[in-house]
Design a protein around this motif. Structure first.
Motif, mmCIF file in Angstrom:
data_model
loop_
_atom_site.group_PDB
_atom_site.id
_atom_site.type_symbol
_atom_site.label_atom_id
_atom_site.label_comp_id
_atom_site.label_asym_id
_atom_site.label_seq_id
_atom_site.Cartn_x
_atom_site.Cartn_y
_atom_site.Cartn_z
ATOM 1 N N VAL A 133 0.848 -1.189 0.000
ATOM 2 C CA VAL A 133 0.000 0.000 0.000
ATOM 3 C C VAL A 133 0.884 1.239 0.000
ATOM 4 O O VAL A 133 1.765 1.375 0.855
ATOM 5 N N THR A 134 0.664 2.135 -0.969
ATOM 6 C CA THR A 134 1.363 3.418 -0.979
ATOM 7 C C THR A 134 0.326 4.513 -0.776
ATOM 8 O O THR A 134 -0.798 4.421 -1.288
ATOM 9 N N VAL A 135 0.711 5.541 -0.014
ATOM 10 C CA VAL A 135 -0.246 6.603 0.297
ATOM 11 C C VAL A 135 0.399 7.981 0.248
ATOM 12 O O VAL A 135 1.577 8.146 0.558
ATOM 13 N N VAL A 163 1.377 -7.111 9.665
ATOM 14 C CA VAL A 163 2.154 -5.985 9.153
ATOM 15 C C VAL A 163 3.625 -6.386 9.114
ATOM 16 O O VAL A 163 4.195 -6.787 10.127
ATOM 17 N N ILE A 164 4.217 -6.286 7.918
ATOM 18 C CA ILE A 164 5.641 -6.543 7.746
ATOM 19 C C ILE A 164 6.409 -5.262 8.046
ATOM 20 O O ILE A 164 7.390 -5.265 8.780
ATOM 21 N N PRO A 224 5.070 9.127 -0.394
ATOM 22 C CA PRO A 224 5.936 9.348 0.765
ATOM 23 C C PRO A 224 5.819 8.301 1.871
ATOM 24 O O PRO A 224 6.664 8.236 2.751
ATOM 25 N N MET A 225 4.772 7.477 1.822
ATOM 26 C CA MET A 225 4.573 6.479 2.871
ATOM 27 C C MET A 225 4.103 5.172 2.247
ATOM 28 O O MET A 225 3.393 5.184 1.226
ATOM 29 N N PHE A 226 4.496 4.043 2.876
ATOM 30 C CA PHE A 226 4.004 2.757 2.396
ATOM 31 C C PHE A 226 3.911 1.756 3.532
ATOM 32 O O PHE A 226 4.462 1.959 4.617
ATOM 33 N N MET A 227 3.162 0.692 3.251
ATOM 34 C CA MET A 227 2.992 -0.395 4.211
ATOM 35 C C MET A 227 2.984 -1.701 3.430
ATOM 36 O O MET A 227 2.478 -1.761 2.308
ATOM 37 N N ALA A 248 -3.700 10.431 -2.666
ATOM 38 C CA ALA A 248 -3.462 9.283 -3.546
ATOM 39 C C ALA A 248 -3.303 8.032 -2.679
ATOM 40 O O ALA A 248 -2.747 8.099 -1.579
ATOM 41 N N LEU A 249 -3.802 6.913 -3.196
ATOM 42 C CA LEU A 249 -3.743 5.642 -2.486
ATOM 43 C C LEU A 249 -3.665 4.537 -3.525
ATOM 44 O O LEU A 249 -4.442 4.528 -4.483
ATOM 45 N N SER A 250 -2.747 3.612 -3.333
ATOM 46 C CA SER A 250 -2.631 2.455 -4.218
ATOM 47 C C SER A 250 -2.507 1.214 -3.349
ATOM 48 O O SER A 250 -1.695 1.176 -2.414
ATOM 49 N N ILE A 251 -3.337 0.212 -3.632
ATOM 50 C CA ILE A 251 -3.306 -1.045 -2.898
ATOM 51 C C ILE A 251 -3.042 -2.141 -3.923
ATOM 52 O O ILE A 251 -3.861 -2.376 -4.816
ATOM 53 N N SER A 252 -1.894 -2.803 -3.796
ATOM 54 C CA SER A 252 -1.483 -3.808 -4.768
ATOM 55 C C SER A 252 -1.234 -5.152 -4.083
ATOM 56 O O SER A 252 -0.806 -5.202 -2.933
#
Length: 97
Positions: free
Chosen positions: A6-8, A36-37, A53-56, A88-92
């Motif tokens: 996930v990038t946000v 959560v890794i 700028p942030m990811f999970m 912006a949000l991307s969930i892959s």
């Protein structure tokens, strides 16, 4: 095992929505067996521009478990907050190789 990446880009005008969305969606994802890794903030770049700028990264036992969360009625109630919380949000779904 399946990884969710996930990038946000947070919306600084709606930090209350960000906090509420993160808490509620995190509980749903952990309830589906998600682990959560890492959660991280980009602090610099060696080459190129970071996508966000942030990811999970989270690990799940199957893709079906991840999809079940995002298709659930409980998650669907969070979508208005999600839309306000992020620019912006991307969930892959990704796999290690």
């Amino acid at each position: 095992m399946v990884l969710m990446y996930v990038t946000v880009v947070p919306n600084p005008e709606h930090m209350d929505d960000l906090a509420a969305y993160s808490e509620a969606s995190g509980a749903l994802l952990k309830g589906a067996g998600g682990e959560v890794i890492t959660r991280a903030r980009v602090t610099g770049s060696i080459h190129g521009n970071p996508a966000a700028p942030m990811f999970m990264v989270m690990r799940f036992s199957s893709e079906e478990r991840i999809r079940a969360v995002f298709e659930s009625d409980a998650y669907k109630t969070l979508i208005p907050r999600r839309e306000r919380a992020f620019q912006a949000l991307s969930i892959s779904l990704v796999e290690e190789f």
